[in-house]
Design a protein around this motif. Structure first.
Motif, PDB file in Angstrom:
ATOM      1  N   ILE A  39      16.393  93.784 128.665  1.00 14.00           N
ATOM      2  CA  ILE A  39      15.996  92.393 128.778  1.00 14.00           C
ATOM      3  C   ILE A  39      15.812  92.186 130.266  1.00 14.00           C
ATOM      4  O   ILE A  39      16.615  92.654 131.072  1.00 14.00           O
ATOM      5  CB  ILE A  39      16.992  91.423 128.132  1.00 14.00           C
ATOM      6  N   ALA A  40      14.714  91.526 130.615  1.00 12.49           N
ATOM      7  CA  ALA A  40      14.333  91.462 132.028  1.00 12.49           C
ATOM      8  C   ALA A  40      14.067  90.022 132.452  1.00 12.49           C
ATOM      9  O   ALA A  40      12.950  89.663 132.787  1.00 12.49           O
ATOM     10  CB  ALA A  40      13.098  92.340 132.247  1.00 12.49           C
ATOM     11  N   PRO A  41      15.089  89.187 132.418  1.00 15.17           N
ATOM     12  CA  PRO A  41      14.856  87.773 132.718  1.00 15.17           C
ATOM     13  C   PRO A  41      14.621  87.501 134.207  1.00 15.17           C
ATOM     14  O   PRO A  41      15.119  88.232 135.063  1.00 15.17           O
ATOM     15  CB  PRO A  41      16.140  87.092 132.255  1.00 15.17           C
ATOM     16  N   SER A  42      13.882  86.443 134.463  1.00 18.06           N
ATOM     17  CA  SER A  42      13.696  85.968 135.830  1.00 18.06           C
ATOM     18  C   SER A  42      14.661  84.810 136.033  1.00 18.06           C
ATOM     19  O   SER A  42      14.721  83.926 135.186  1.00 18.06           O
ATOM     20  CB  SER A  42      12.271  85.465 136.020  1.00 18.06           C
ATOM     21  N   PRO A  43      15.383  84.812 137.123  1.00 23.25           N
ATOM     22  CA  PRO A  43      16.358  83.718 137.320  1.00 23.25           C
ATOM     23  C   PRO A  43      15.682  82.441 137.797  1.00 23.25           C
ATOM     24  O   PRO A  43      16.069  81.853 138.785  1.00 23.25           O
ATOM     25  CB  PRO A  43      17.310  84.290 138.369  1.00 23.25           C
ATOM     26  N   ILE A  73      17.222  92.262 136.423  1.00 21.70           N
ATOM     27  CA  ILE A  73      16.941  90.906 136.908  1.00 21.70           C
ATOM     28  C   ILE A  73      15.619  90.927 137.681  1.00 21.70           C
ATOM     29  O   ILE A  73      15.484  91.665 138.656  1.00 21.70           O
ATOM     30  CB  ILE A  73      18.100  90.400 137.809  1.00 21.70           C
ATOM     31  N   GLU A  74      14.665  90.137 137.219  1.00 20.95           N
ATOM     32  CA  GLU A  74      13.339  90.130 137.831  1.00 20.95           C
ATOM     33  C   GLU A  74      13.241  88.984 138.833  1.00 20.95           C
ATOM     34  O   GLU A  74      12.671  87.931 138.549  1.00 20.95           O
ATOM     35  CB  GLU A  74      12.275  90.073 136.739  1.00 20.95           C
ATOM     36  N   ASP A  75      13.824  89.231 139.986  1.00 23.32           N
ATOM     37  CA  ASP A  75      13.940  88.172 140.996  1.00 23.32           C
ATOM     38  C   ASP A  75      12.951  88.379 142.139  1.00 23.32           C
ATOM     39  O   ASP A  75      13.339  88.407 143.305  1.00 23.32           O
ATOM     40  CB  ASP A  75      15.384  88.118 141.516  1.00 23.32           C
ATOM     41  N   HIS A 257      10.738 100.990 124.614  1.00 19.48           N
ATOM     42  CA  HIS A 257      10.210  99.828 123.888  1.00 19.48           C
ATOM     43  C   HIS A 257      10.327  98.579 124.747  1.00 19.48           C
ATOM     44  O   HIS A 257      11.435  98.198 125.119  1.00 19.48           O
ATOM     45  CB  HIS A 257      10.985  99.605 122.586  1.00 19.48           C
ATOM     46  N   VAL A 258       9.201  97.968 125.034  1.00 20.00           N
ATOM     47  CA  VAL A 258       9.201  96.725 125.801  1.00 20.00           C
ATOM     48  C   VAL A 258       9.133  95.569 124.803  1.00 20.00           C
ATOM     49  O   VAL A 258       8.169  95.451 124.044  1.00 20.00           O
ATOM     50  CB  VAL A 258       8.000  96.669 126.771  1.00 20.00           C
ATOM     51  N   ILE A 259      10.192  94.760 124.806  1.00 14.40           N
ATOM     52  CA  ILE A 259      10.247  93.628 123.879  1.00 14.40           C
ATOM     53  C   ILE A 259      10.163  92.379 124.738  1.00 14.40           C
ATOM     54  O   ILE A 259      11.044  92.128 125.553  1.00 14.40           O
ATOM     55  CB  ILE A 259      11.556  93.684 123.067  1.00 14.40           C
ATOM     56  N   ARG A 260       9.090  91.638 124.598  1.00 18.04           N
ATOM     57  CA  ARG A 260       8.912  90.482 125.472  1.00 18.04           C
ATOM     58  C   ARG A 260       8.119  89.399 124.760  1.00 18.04           C
ATOM     59  O   ARG A 260       7.564  89.632 123.688  1.00 18.04           O
ATOM     60  CB  ARG A 260       8.216  90.912 126.770  1.00 18.04           C
ATOM     61  N   GLY A 261       8.068  88.238 125.384  1.00 15.44           N
ATOM     62  CA  GLY A 261       7.384  87.089 124.786  1.00 15.44           C
ATOM     63  C   GLY A 261       5.886  87.321 124.675  1.00 15.44           C
ATOM     64  O   GLY A 261       5.295  88.043 125.483  1.00 15.44           O
ATOM     65  N   GLU A 262       5.268  86.673 123.681  1.00 20.52           N
ATOM     66  CA  GLU A 262       3.836  86.894 123.449  1.00 20.52           C
ATOM     67  C   GLU A 262       2.964  86.330 124.558  1.00 20.52           C
ATOM     68  O   GLU A 262       1.779  86.628 124.625  1.00 20.52           O
ATOM     69  CB  GLU A 262       3.407  86.307 122.099  1.00 20.52           C
ATOM     70  N   GLU A 263       3.591  85.557 125.441  1.00 22.28           N
ATOM     71  CA  GLU A 263       2.783  85.039 126.555  1.00 22.28           C
ATOM     72  C   GLU A 263       2.307  86.172 127.475  1.00 22.28           C
ATOM     73  O   GLU A 263       1.435  85.993 128.303  1.00 22.28           O
ATOM     74  CB  GLU A 263       3.552  83.965 127.341  1.00 22.28           C
ATOM     75  N   TRP A 264       2.887  87.361 127.290  1.00 23.52           N
ATOM     76  CA  TRP A 264       2.469  88.506 128.106  1.00 23.52           C
ATOM     77  C   TRP A 264       1.332  89.294 127.482  1.00 23.52           C
ATOM     78  O   TRP A 264       0.777  90.202 128.106  1.00 23.52           O
ATOM     79  CB  TRP A 264       3.664  89.436 128.381  1.00 23.52           C
TER      80      TRP A 264
HETATM   81  N1  GLU Z   1      10.595  88.583 133.822  1.00 25.32           N
HETATM   82  C1  GLU Z   1       9.759  88.465 132.675  1.00 25.32           C
HETATM   83  C2  GLU Z   1      10.024  87.135 132.013  1.00 25.32           C
HETATM   84  O1  GLU Z   1      11.062  86.558 132.272  1.00 25.32           O
HETATM   85  C3  GLU Z   1      10.111  89.575 131.707  1.00 25.32           C
HETATM   86  C4  GLU Z   1       9.109  89.907 130.684  1.00 25.32           C
HETATM   87  C5  GLU Z   1       9.456  91.282 130.160  1.00 25.32           C
HETATM   88  O2  GLU Z   1      10.425  91.385 129.411  1.00 25.32           O
HETATM   89  O3  GLU Z   1       8.786  92.226 130.539  1.00 25.32           O
HETATM   90  O4  GLU Z   1       9.200  86.650 131.285  1.00 25.32           O
END
Ligand code: GLU
Length: 556
Positions: A39-43, A73-75, A257-264
């Motif tokens: 999981i790669a959230p942005s703070p 953490i995608e900061d 496996h990259v699991i992320r929101g469909e906005e990507w």
């Molecule tokens: N930092 C991106 C976000 O918060 C992560 C998307 C991803 O999981 O690759 O939307």
């Protein structure tokens, strides 16, 4: 053009090569089929309920397959960073038991050998790959500012440089754009000497007329038009864009496996191109649809401001983490509820989570359903678990109540044990907030008469009933003996103890044993409805029961 020379000009401080970096990030040795997810959230904000979904999916897929789940953490966007958001993310994941095996920890710490797990600390890594792309003629510096680019486009106002599109632009523009893409070493050298900043752009070879077949694990078969945009890889401060950091990090960290929101999804073409340019293997992707809500008769996206969107609200209202997890699982897999019915006592982690059972459109968020799931989840807990949950919640949100519960732990647990266990446990609360009103009458300080005994009965009779029962009440009586006493009192005052007889000729009686029980119930609990009264009285203790009966009698 000597691309090596250009690379040295742009990145003189980068001495290492991608090979050196690859050595620092060895391939993971995992069993066959093991998935590596993250999981790669942005703070950039506080944790949204929707974030729990990809997090739980990623966690389940990794741990179910003997793989690894990590937190990155995608900061990279310091302008949008919100103070405390990173801490909130880390704490929230822990609170909902979304355990990761590697990644960022609170207080700038981390664990795992694929770090740093904060993108802000990986500058040198990104720049090493960026330098390599320049060496290979796949990326170039762009000293033109966004404003200048905007001014350049007479027709199309977007500040984009495209591989194909500029062919359609007026000739003058074409020339300008071509010059930007074909920047010479001398021009770059001159700009650098002047101290002018640059962004690094990919030199796209894509043609949107051509489509790449692609399988998304949720959306299914797709056709992705090739990317023709020279998008930015490094911003002028050397910090990567999401696209570039995604490719480099997910490659080095071994994400399968990259699991992320469909906005990507619209950015996917860029990522496909980047992985190809970098010589990386493309991971598998799952693009998760946003949570929906009902608004009138139509479905709408659950926005960040909607009720139910902030994860912190769940904690404040006292939804146990296990309830929230259960609800997330219910929304994620269409067969989870059925499984739960057949496996009441198993932890949800034993459910065989499957991508195939996920809905391709957004799951519908619904408070009634959440409450229902939560009531069931709490009904399966032991009294000790309920006690621990309520106390923990109350310590944070209702200190007085917490003190009351802790003052006599056994007493509180006995109350919470009423109707628990067995095939059909009581389902009294959905949230810890509900517990206080539920058990208030057990505490003299909280006791209040919510209901009163009906005026339709003669006051003298009621008084007799209450005082006589107070005289004969013995807390050692079993349920039968206890009820016999109520029947005896009923009969002596011409309230029918036999319901059949009463129903046949109600006019012959002042009432029946059920009316008498209700009078006692109201006197003792202040309510018309309550769980098993014999049990309640036993827990309250003789002294309190008699005191309440007498007080009610005197108040008549
Ligand atoms: N930092 C991106 C976000 O918060 C992560 C998307 C991803 O999981 O690759 O939307």
């Amino acid at each position: 053009m000597d691309y090596n020379k250009l690379a040295e000009l742009l990145f003189p401080h980068i001495k290492g090569t991608p090979e050196d970096i690859e050595e620092r990030f060895p391939r993971r040795t995992l069993p066959e089929g093991a998935k590596v997810t993250r999981i790669a959230p942005s703070p950039t904000g506080f944790m949204h309920f929707g974030t729990l979904f990809p997090a739980r999916i990623a966690e389940r897929l990794a741990h179910q397959s003997g793989g690894v789940f990590y937190l990155r953490i995608e900061d990279t966007d310091s302008k949008r960073e919100v103070k405390g958001a990173e801490k909130d993310i880390i704490e929230t994941l822990a609170y909902y038991q979304i355990h990761f095996d590697e990644g960022a920890l609170a207080d700038e710490k981390e664990f795992g050998i694929y770090g740093p797990y904060r993108q802000s600390q990986r500058g040198e890594i990104y720049q090493t790959y960026a330098k390599q792309l320049v060496r290979e003629g796949k990326a170039y510096p762009c000293f033109t500012t966004e404003e200048e680019l905007m001014a350049l486009h007479a027709t199309d106002k977007k500040a984009e440089i495209k591989n194909k599109d500029w062919h359609n632009n007026p000739d003058a523009e074409k020339e300008e754009i071509k010059k930007l893409r074909d920047i010479t070493y001398e021009q770059a050298e001159e700009e650098v000497a002047k101290g002018n900043p640059f962004v690094l752009r990919i030199l796209s070879d894509g043609d949107p007329e051509k489509k790449t077949p692609f399988v998304d694990l949720i959306k299914g078969k797709l056709e992705v038009p090739e990317n023709d945009e020279d998008f930015v890889l490094l911003k002028s401060d050397g910090i990567p864009t999401y696209h570039f950091a995604h490719a480099v990090d997910d490659h080095l960290m071994g994400t399968t496996h990259v699991i992320r929101g469909e906005e990507w999804l619209p950015s996917l073409a860029k990522h496909i191109m980047l992985f190809r340019y970098l010589g990386f293997r493309l991971p598998k992707y799952m693009h998760i649809a946003q949570l929906m809500k009902m608004e009138g008769n139509s479905k709408k996206k659950l926005s960040k401001r909607d009720n139910g969107a902030a994860v912190s609200d769940y904690r404040e209202n006292g939804y146990p983490p296990v309830s929230v997890n259960e609800y997330v699982m219910t929304l994620l897999n269409s067969n989870f509820e059925e499984w739960r019915m057949a496996n009441a006592d198993k932890p949800y982690t034993e459910f065989p989570f499957s991508i195939k059972k996920m809905s391709t459109s957004g799951a519908l968020f619904d408070f009634d359903k959440l409450n229902d799931v939560s009531k069931n989840a709490i009904s399966r807990m032991t009294a000790d678990e309920v006690y621990a949950g309520v106390v923990e919640w109350a310590e944070e949100y209702d200190a007085e109540f917490a003190d009351l519960l802790k003052a006599d732990e056994n007493y509180a647990k006995a109350i919470l044990a009423i109707g628990r266990g067995g095939k059909k446990p009581r389902k009294d609360f959905a949230v810890w907030k509900d517990v206080k009103p539920y058990m208030s009458y057990f505490y003299d300080g909280l006791f209040s008469a919510e209901d009163t005994i009906s005026d339709s009965f003669d006051k003298a009779d009621v008084k007799q009933i209450l005082t006589r029962f107070a005289e004969v009440y013995d807390e050692n009586d079993d349920n039968n003996t206890w009820f016999e006493k109520i029947k005896t009192i009923s009969e002596s005052l011409n309230f029918a103890s036999d319901m059949k007889a009463y129903k046949a000729n109600p006019e012959n009686y002042k009432g029946n044993v059920s009316d008498v029980s209700t009078m006692l119930r109201i006197a003792v609990t202040g309510r018309t409805n309550s769980p098993d009264m014999h049990e309640i009285m036993r827990i309250l203790g003789k002294e309190r029961v008699i005191d309440r009966l007498n007080k009610a009698a005197n108040a008549l």
